[in-house]
Design a protein around this motif. Structure first.
Motif, PDB file in Angstrom:
ATOM      1  N   LEU A   1       0.833  -1.216   0.000  1.00 17.84           N
ATOM      2  CA  LEU A   1       0.000   0.000   0.000  1.00 17.84           C
ATOM      3  C   LEU A   1       0.859   1.254   0.000  1.00 17.84           C
ATOM      4  CD1 LEU A   1      -2.735  -1.088   2.589  1.00 17.84           C
ATOM      5  CD2 LEU A   1      -3.061  -0.768   0.125  1.00 17.84           C
ATOM      6  N   ASN A   2       1.903   1.274   0.814  1.00  9.79           N
ATOM      7  CA  ASN A   2       2.761   2.468   0.942  1.00  9.79           C
ATOM      8  C   ASN A   2       3.547   2.747  -0.338  1.00  9.79           C
ATOM      9  OD1 ASN A   2       1.983   3.036   3.576  1.00  9.79           O
ATOM     10  ND2 ASN A   2       3.557   1.709   4.472  1.00  9.79           N
ATOM     11  N   THR A   3       3.986   1.694  -1.002  1.00  8.09           N
ATOM     12  CA  THR A   3       4.794   1.938  -2.219  1.00  8.09           C
ATOM     13  C   THR A   3       3.927   2.339  -3.408  1.00  8.09           C
ATOM     14  OG1 THR A   3       6.603   1.060  -3.560  1.00  8.09           O
ATOM     15  CG2 THR A   3       4.826  -0.439  -3.121  1.00  8.09           C
ATOM     16  N   ILE A   4       2.690   1.816  -3.472  1.00  9.34           N
ATOM     17  CA  ILE A   4       1.833   2.139  -4.617  1.00  9.34           C
ATOM     18  C   ILE A   4       1.218   3.533  -4.485  1.00  9.34           C
ATOM     19  CG2 ILE A   4      -0.260   1.460  -5.891  1.00  9.34           C
ATOM     20  CD1 ILE A   4       2.186  -0.337  -6.343  1.00  9.34           C
ATOM     21  N   LYS A   5       0.979   3.993  -3.273  1.00  8.90           N
ATOM     22  CA  LYS A   5       0.316   5.294  -3.125  1.00  8.90           C
ATOM     23  C   LYS A   5       1.216   6.482  -3.481  1.00  8.90           C
ATOM     24  CE  LYS A   5       1.236   6.171   1.812  1.00  8.90           C
ATOM     25  NZ  LYS A   5       0.609   6.315   3.142  1.00  8.90           N
ATOM     26  N   LYS A   6       2.514   6.249  -3.591  1.00 10.30           N
ATOM     27  CA  LYS A   6       3.415   7.334  -3.990  1.00 10.30           C
ATOM     28  C   LYS A   6       3.152   7.698  -5.454  1.00 10.30           C
ATOM     29  CE  LYS A   6       7.074   5.730  -0.871  1.00 10.30           C
ATOM     30  NZ  LYS A   6       8.422   5.132  -0.789  1.00 10.30           N
ATOM     31  N   PRO A   7       3.195   8.979  -5.806  1.00 12.22           N
ATOM     32  CA  PRO A   7       2.876   9.397  -7.184  1.00 12.22           C
ATOM     33  C   PRO A   7       3.828   8.773  -8.207  1.00 12.22           C
ATOM     34  CG  PRO A   7       2.928  11.279  -5.706  1.00 12.22           C
ATOM     35  CD  PRO A   7       3.481  10.126  -4.931  1.00 12.22           C
ATOM     36  N   PHE A   8       3.303   8.534  -9.407  1.00  4.45           N
ATOM     37  CA  PHE A   8       4.079   8.037 -10.545  1.00  4.45           C
ATOM     38  C   PHE A   8       4.300   9.184 -11.523  1.00  4.45           C
ATOM     39  CE2 PHE A   8       2.052   4.280  -8.841  1.00  4.45           C
ATOM     40  CZ  PHE A   8       3.006   3.281  -9.001  1.00  4.45           C
ATOM     41  N   ILE A   9       5.478   9.227 -12.138  1.00  3.88           N
ATOM     42  CA  ILE A   9       5.773  10.226 -13.172  1.00  3.88           C
ATOM     43  C   ILE A   9       5.906   9.487 -14.497  1.00  3.88           C
ATOM     44  CG2 ILE A   9       7.298  12.068 -13.950  1.00  3.88           C
ATOM     45  CD1 ILE A   9       5.978  12.676 -11.301  1.00  3.88           C
ATOM     46  N   GLY A  38      -4.366   3.978  -6.364  1.00  7.70           N
ATOM     47  CA  GLY A  38      -4.339   3.218  -5.121  1.00  7.70           C
ATOM     48  C   GLY A  38      -4.390   1.739  -5.436  1.00  7.70           C
ATOM     49  N   ILE A  39      -4.414   0.921  -4.409  1.00  5.87           N
ATOM     50  CA  ILE A  39      -4.517  -0.521  -4.627  1.00  5.87           C
ATOM     51  C   ILE A  39      -5.318  -1.138  -3.493  1.00  5.87           C
ATOM     52  CG2 ILE A  39      -2.340  -1.088  -3.411  1.00  5.87           C
ATOM     53  CD1 ILE A  39      -1.880  -3.201  -5.676  1.00  5.87           C
ATOM     54  N   SER A  40      -6.283  -1.971  -3.866  1.00  5.95           N
ATOM     55  CA  SER A  40      -7.088  -2.699  -2.885  1.00  5.95           C
ATOM     56  C   SER A  40      -6.624  -4.144  -2.856  1.00  5.95           C
ATOM     57  CB  SER A  40      -8.570  -2.636  -3.250  1.00  5.95           C
ATOM     58  OG  SER A  40      -9.035  -1.310  -3.176  1.00  5.95           O
ATOM     59  N   ILE A  41      -6.577  -4.731  -1.635  1.00  6.61           N
ATOM     60  CA  ILE A  41      -5.976  -6.056  -1.467  1.00  6.61           C
ATOM     61  C   ILE A  41      -6.919  -6.962  -0.692  1.00  6.61           C
ATOM     62  CG2 ILE A  41      -3.984  -7.349  -0.610  1.00  6.61           C
ATOM     63  CD1 ILE A  41      -2.417  -4.697  -0.614  1.00  6.61           C
ATOM     64  N   GLY A  42      -7.070  -8.193  -1.168  1.00  9.19           N
ATOM     65  CA  GLY A  42      -7.762  -9.236  -0.419  1.00  9.19           C
ATOM     66  C   GLY A  42      -6.799 -10.368  -0.161  1.00  9.19           C
ATOM     67  N   ILE A  43      -6.697 -10.814   1.121  1.00  8.71           N
ATOM     68  CA  ILE A  43      -5.710 -11.844   1.477  1.00  8.71           C
ATOM     69  C   ILE A  43      -6.427 -13.059   2.034  1.00  8.71           C
ATOM     70  CG2 ILE A  43      -3.626 -12.363   2.785  1.00  8.71           C
ATOM     71  CD1 ILE A  43      -3.285  -9.297   3.148  1.00  8.71           C
TER      72      ILE A  43
END
Length: 412
Positions: A352-360, A369-374
């Motif tokens: 979650l922390n790595t994906i929420k950072k902006p992409f250039i 964002g990303i939703s996760i089911g485990i």
């Protein structure tokens, strides 16, 4: 009637009938000897000259026989050498091993003291391999280190020789320094381009007298060229097989494992879990907000964003875990290397922390964002592959429906 000798003459006499007289004839002994010798001298001279001429012819014939025998032996040695090397090229070995073995075989030839293979690297001829007898190895190595004479001489031949030739080196500096009497240079032509050069050198100048050596070595180079073609074909075939294997189990866009590989690994892990009671966890992940970016910026930007997401996911998951792009913007992660749910939650938080950072992407800043089911099992379970996928998918949509950019975890 008779004769008698004096100190200096021979005297012959005869009585003349009816006259009472006697006729005396005398001749000087010196004159007799002189006439005798004058008669024998031409004979002895002719015999001597004949002997000298005959001896010379005999010696010349003997020399020629020896010379032709040496040439015959020379050609025989080179033919045997070439046959041994051709036999080497039947084996399936690496290119470097092949040229090393070829050079070693050349050095076994009694007439060759130094052998070098040059090949082009970035348009510059460089030594790929060389071999030398001890008496020439010292020259080649030490002179190359001190005044670079040998190195420069052979490199110049390798770079500038467009045709095969054998050079008389007895008037060159290489002969004064190393005693090298002949140098043969044979360009390696592949696909109509000179890609390298074979250079041989030695101290026996009889090689210069053979008209067959060049033909023998040119025939070897033709076989070597065919071997290079075969090696290239095998490499292309192997590369094609490798690519086929790669694409059979990898997603072409992101380079991650694809659905087929992931399902195969998951089934293996489930079978192992039933034998050894190991834990299993399946992460089902879907990007939040990806469709809007794809519609706004186009599919090309969308694909590049998926690549960037895949790269970030790969950077945070462990090497022993299996990450896959399952299709579209959906990713799956499988792991059986954990003890507690807490460890799975740590992995989810890192994602979650790595994906929420902006992409250039192309100077454009964008965020998803990303939703996760485990879905996980701790210890003994009878859950199937379909069960894990179904539960993880349901938990994924729970995360999406309860706020997105979060994870939901439950046991199967």
């Amino acid at each position: 009637s008779g004769y008698f000798k004096t100190a200096s003459h021979l005297v012959s006499y005869a009585k003349i009938p009816t006259t009472g007289r006697t006729l005396f004839v005398s001749i000087s002994k010196k004159e007799i000897y002189k006439n005798y010798l004058d008669g024998l001298l031409p004979f002895f001279l002719i015999m001597f000259v004949s002997f000298v001429i005959f001896s010379f012819i005999l010696f010349w014939v003997f020399y020629k026989l020896q010379y032709f025998e040496k040439l015959k032996q020379l050609n025989t040695d080179f033919i045997k050498n070439s046959n041994d090397i051709n036999a080497l090229m039947i084996d399936k070995i690496s290119f470097r091993s092949l040229i090393d073995k070829i050079l070693q075989k050349f050095i076994e030839n009694p007439y060759i003291d130094l052998c070098i293979f040059y090949f082009k690297e970035k348009n510059e001829m460089k030594i790929k391999s060389y071999s030398a007898k001890e008496n020439c190895l010292e020259c080649f190595e030490l002179k190359a280190l001190s005044d670079k004479l040998c190195s420069v001489y052979f490199l110049d031949l390798a770079k500038n020789s467009l045709q095969a030739r054998i050079i008389n080196a007895k008037n060159s500096q290489i002969y004064k320094h190393c005693g090298i009497k002949f140098v043969g240079v044979f360009p390696v032509v592949f696909e109509n381009k000179i890609i390298g050069s074979l250079i041989i050198a030695g101290r026996n100048d009889i090689v210069l007298q053979s008209s067959e050596i060049s033909n023998i070595l040119m025939q070897f180079l033709d076989n070597f060229k065919n071997k290079l073609k075969l090696m290239k074909l095998e490499k292309l075939q192997e590369s094609g097989k490798s690519k086929a294997r790669y694409f059979a189990y990898h997603d072409q866009l992101t380079g991650l494992n694809n659905r087929s590989f992931f399902i195969e690994r998951l089934n293996q892990a489930i079978a192992k879990s039933r034998r050894t009671n190991t834990n299993i966890a399946l992460f089902s992940m879907d990007l939040d907000g990806f469709k809007a970016i794809n519609d706004t910026f186009g599919h090309d930007i969308g694909d590049r964003l998926l690549k960037a997401v895949a790269k970030r996911l790969k950077s945070v998951v462990r090497q022993e875990d299996t990450l896959s792009r399952f299709g579209g913007d959906e990713f799956l992660l499988f792991t059986d290397s954990f003890e507690t749910k807490g460890e799975l939650e740590e992995i989810a938080k890192r994602i979650l922390n790595t994906i929420k950072k902006p992409f250039i992407i192309d100077t454009q800043q964008m965020s998803v964002g990303i939703s996760i089911g485990i879905a996980c099992s701790l210890g003994i379970t009878n859950a199937s592959q379909e069960d894990y996928l179904k539960v993880a998918d349901e938990l994924l949509y729970t995360s999406k429906n309860t706020g997105k950019n979060k994870y939901t975890i439950a046991e199967v």
